[in-house]
Write a protein that holds these residues in place. Structure first.
Motif, PDB file in Angstrom:
ATOM      1  N   VAL A 113       0.869  -1.171   0.000  1.00  0.00           N
ATOM      2  CA  VAL A 113       0.000   0.000   0.000  1.00  0.00           C
ATOM      3  C   VAL A 113       0.906   1.221   0.000  1.00  0.00           C
ATOM      4  N   LEU A 114       0.825   2.015  -1.069  1.00  0.00           N
ATOM      5  CA  LEU A 114       1.638   3.215  -1.181  1.00  0.00           C
ATOM      6  C   LEU A 114       0.979   4.403  -0.498  1.00  0.00           C
ATOM      7  N   ASP A 115      -0.362   4.464  -0.586  1.00  0.00           N
ATOM      8  CA  ASP A 115      -1.084   5.594  -0.024  1.00  0.00           C
ATOM      9  C   ASP A 115      -2.571   5.257   0.017  1.00  0.00           C
ATOM     10  N   HIS A 116      -3.293   6.017   0.805  1.00  0.00           N
ATOM     11  CA  HIS A 116      -4.754   5.898   0.817  1.00  0.00           C
ATOM     12  C   HIS A 116      -5.348   7.158   1.425  1.00  0.00           C
ATOM     13  N   ASP A 117      -6.604   7.393   1.107  1.00  0.00           N
ATOM     14  CA  ASP A 117      -7.361   8.446   1.770  1.00  0.00           C
ATOM     15  C   ASP A 117      -8.754   7.890   2.043  1.00  0.00           C
ATOM     16  N   ALA A 118      -9.711   8.727   2.320  1.00  0.00           N
ATOM     17  CA  ALA A 118     -11.040   8.250   2.717  1.00  0.00           C
ATOM     18  C   ALA A 118     -11.724   7.413   1.644  1.00  0.00           C
ATOM     19  N   LYS A 119     -11.392   7.660   0.358  1.00  0.00           N
ATOM     20  CA  LYS A 119     -12.074   6.966  -0.729  1.00  0.00           C
ATOM     21  C   LYS A 119     -11.160   6.165  -1.650  1.00  0.00           C
ATOM     22  N   ARG A 120      -9.839   6.378  -1.588  1.00  0.00           N
ATOM     23  CA  ARG A 120      -8.936   5.785  -2.566  1.00  0.00           C
ATOM     24  C   ARG A 120      -7.799   5.006  -1.915  1.00  0.00           C
ATOM     25  N   VAL A 121      -7.295   4.031  -2.676  1.00  0.00           N
ATOM     26  CA  VAL A 121      -6.137   3.238  -2.249  1.00  0.00           C
ATOM     27  C   VAL A 121      -5.181   3.136  -3.436  1.00  0.00           C
ATOM     28  N   HIS A 122      -3.906   3.454  -3.211  1.00  0.00           N
ATOM     29  CA  HIS A 122      -2.862   3.372  -4.227  1.00  0.00           C
ATOM     30  C   HIS A 122      -1.991   2.172  -3.860  1.00  0.00           C
ATOM     31  N   ILE A 123      -1.970   1.154  -4.724  1.00  0.00           N
ATOM     32  CA  ILE A 123      -1.230  -0.076  -4.423  1.00  0.00           C
ATOM     33  C   ILE A 123      -0.206  -0.377  -5.511  1.00  0.00           C
ATOM     34  N   PHE A 124       0.747  -1.238  -5.171  1.00  0.00           N
ATOM     35  CA  PHE A 124       1.793  -1.643  -6.097  1.00  0.00           C
ATOM     36  C   PHE A 124       2.010  -3.141  -5.951  1.00  0.00           C
ATOM     37  N   HIS A 125       1.896  -3.849  -7.085  1.00  0.00           N
ATOM     38  CA  HIS A 125       2.105  -5.297  -7.141  1.00  0.00           C
ATOM     39  C   HIS A 125       3.473  -5.603  -7.749  1.00  0.00           C
ATOM     40  N   GLU A 126       4.079  -6.679  -7.302  1.00  0.00           N
ATOM     41  CA  GLU A 126       5.242  -7.247  -7.978  1.00  0.00           C
ATOM     42  C   GLU A 126       4.978  -8.729  -8.207  1.00  0.00           C
ATOM     43  N   MET A 127       5.276  -9.197  -9.418  1.00  0.00           N
ATOM     44  CA  MET A 127       5.145 -10.604  -9.774  1.00  0.00           C
ATOM     45  C   MET A 127       6.556 -11.162  -9.942  1.00  0.00           C
ATOM     46  N   ARG A 152     -21.236   5.495  -7.497  1.00  0.00           N
ATOM     47  CA  ARG A 152     -20.278   6.586  -7.280  1.00  0.00           C
ATOM     48  C   ARG A 152     -19.386   6.277  -6.082  1.00  0.00           C
ATOM     49  N   SER A 153     -18.310   7.038  -5.991  1.00  0.00           N
ATOM     50  CA  SER A 153     -17.382   6.837  -4.884  1.00  0.00           C
ATOM     51  C   SER A 153     -18.021   7.257  -3.573  1.00  0.00           C
ATOM     52  N   CYS A 154     -17.531   6.652  -2.509  1.00  0.00           N
ATOM     53  CA  CYS A 154     -18.006   6.995  -1.167  1.00  0.00           C
ATOM     54  C   CYS A 154     -16.898   6.675  -0.170  1.00  0.00           C
ATOM     55  N   PRO A 155     -16.940   7.297   1.006  1.00  0.00           N
ATOM     56  CA  PRO A 155     -15.911   7.021   2.017  1.00  0.00           C
ATOM     57  C   PRO A 155     -15.959   5.569   2.498  1.00  0.00           C
ATOM     58  N   MET A 156     -14.783   5.057   2.829  1.00  0.00           N
ATOM     59  CA  MET A 156     -14.675   3.717   3.408  1.00  0.00           C
ATOM     60  C   MET A 156     -15.068   3.761   4.870  1.00  0.00           C
ATOM     61  N   PRO A 157     -15.538   2.640   5.412  1.00  0.00           N
ATOM     62  CA  PRO A 157     -15.839   2.611   6.847  1.00  0.00           C
ATOM     63  C   PRO A 157     -14.555   2.757   7.671  1.00  0.00           C
ATOM     64  N   THR A 158     -14.718   3.222   8.892  1.00  0.00           N
ATOM     65  CA  THR A 158     -13.585   3.453   9.784  1.00  0.00           C
ATOM     66  C   THR A 158     -12.729   2.204   9.962  1.00  0.00           C
ATOM     67  N   SER A 159     -13.356   1.035  10.053  1.00  0.00           N
ATOM     68  CA  SER A 159     -12.596  -0.201  10.256  1.00  0.00           C
ATOM     69  C   SER A 159     -11.655  -0.466   9.082  1.00  0.00           C
ATOM     70  N   LEU A 160     -12.101  -0.221   7.872  1.00  0.00           N
ATOM     71  CA  LEU A 160     -11.274  -0.425   6.697  1.00  0.00           C
ATOM     72  C   LEU A 160     -10.139   0.605   6.640  1.00  0.00           C
ATOM     73  N   LEU A 161     -10.442   1.840   6.959  1.00  0.00           N
ATOM     74  CA  LEU A 161      -9.407   2.889   6.993  1.00  0.00           C
ATOM     75  C   LEU A 161      -8.340   2.575   8.035  1.00  0.00           C
ATOM     76  N   HIS A 162      -8.758   2.034   9.166  1.00  0.00           N
ATOM     77  CA  HIS A 162      -7.830   1.652  10.231  1.00  0.00           C
ATOM     78  C   HIS A 162      -6.864   0.570   9.729  1.00  0.00           C
ATOM     79  N   ARG A 163      -7.386  -0.422   9.033  1.00  0.00           N
ATOM     80  CA  ARG A 163      -6.550  -1.506   8.510  1.00  0.00           C
ATOM     81  C   ARG A 163      -5.583  -0.982   7.453  1.00  0.00           C
ATOM     82  N   LEU A 164      -6.087  -0.151   6.549  1.00  0.00           N
ATOM     83  CA  LEU A 164      -5.222   0.413   5.514  1.00  0.00           C
ATOM     84  C   LEU A 164      -4.112   1.273   6.111  1.00  0.00           C
ATOM     85  N   ALA A 165      -4.428   2.025   7.159  1.00  0.00           N
ATOM     86  CA  ALA A 165      -3.413   2.854   7.820  1.00  0.00           C
ATOM     87  C   ALA A 165      -2.316   1.986   8.420  1.00  0.00           C
ATOM     88  N   ALA A 166      -2.690   0.879   9.031  1.00  0.00           N
ATOM     89  CA  ALA A 166      -1.698  -0.025   9.621  1.00  0.00           C
ATOM     90  C   ALA A 166      -0.804  -0.636   8.540  1.00  0.00           C
TER      91      ALA A 166
END
Length: 190
Positions: A113-127, A152-166
């Protein structure tokens, strides 16, 4: 281990990921987050090999999609989450094909996970090749959280944001991949 031979189920014409119907992992705040995450391994299926004798370009994206699905389940997004009307959709992908891989060869994927905000997640895969660890391809993706009924886009729930932050915090220790954000084009000499 997913093999990819079962891209469709029965007479269904839709793509089936290897993780469908497996639910999601329960999140443990005390568990260490791997940097990067290593959630998906597979073997190159005969159905993925093209007339050049190696995995077709579209199948690289298929495998990255399976890796995303493993990640979704890691953070708590599964069939039940989608039945409640929400999901993550991919809005942009940049794939870099670096090496060939042939039928029957093992591959393993990582994700950060490179970054995230309330509605978006920026990820990077390697194969990587599953035996010799050669980097085969990378994919950078921007995902958006959506209300499927509203379309349409909408904010993620707090539990999901907490996991992404970790996860993002654990992955912040990794060097930023050189290809992230790199524009596409033909490089010309002065």
């Amino acid at each position: 281990m997913a093999t990819g031979d079962d891209m469709t189920e029965g007479n269904s014409s839709r793509v089936i990921t290897p993780y469908e119907g497996t639910g999601h992992r329960e999140w443990d705040d005390t568990a260490e987050v791997s940097a990067p995450l290593s959630l998906h391994r597979t073997t190159v299926s005969k159905a993925w090999v093209d007339y050049n004798g190696h995995m077709s370009e579209s199948c690289y994206l298929l495998v990255f999609g399976d890796n995303s699905d493993a990640f979704f389940r890691y953070i708590g997004i599964d069939e039940q989450y989608r039945a409640e009307g929400h999901s993550l959709y991919t809005v942009e992908t940049h794939v870099h094909n670096l090496r060939e891989v042939a039928e029957g060869e093992p591959i393993r994927l990582t994700l950060r996970v490179l970054d995230h905000d309330a509605k978006r997640v920026h990820i990077f895969h390697e194969m990587h090749h599953g035996t010799n660890d050669t980097l085969l391809a990378t994919a950078e993706q921007l995902l958006v959280h959506v209300d499927m009924a509203q379309g349409r886009s909408c904010p993620m729930p707090t539990s999901l944001l907490h996991r992404l932050a970790a996860i993002q915090q654990a992955h912040a220790t990794l060097p930023r991949p050189e290809s992230v954000g790199r524009p596409m084009g033909i490089r010309r000499r002065g």
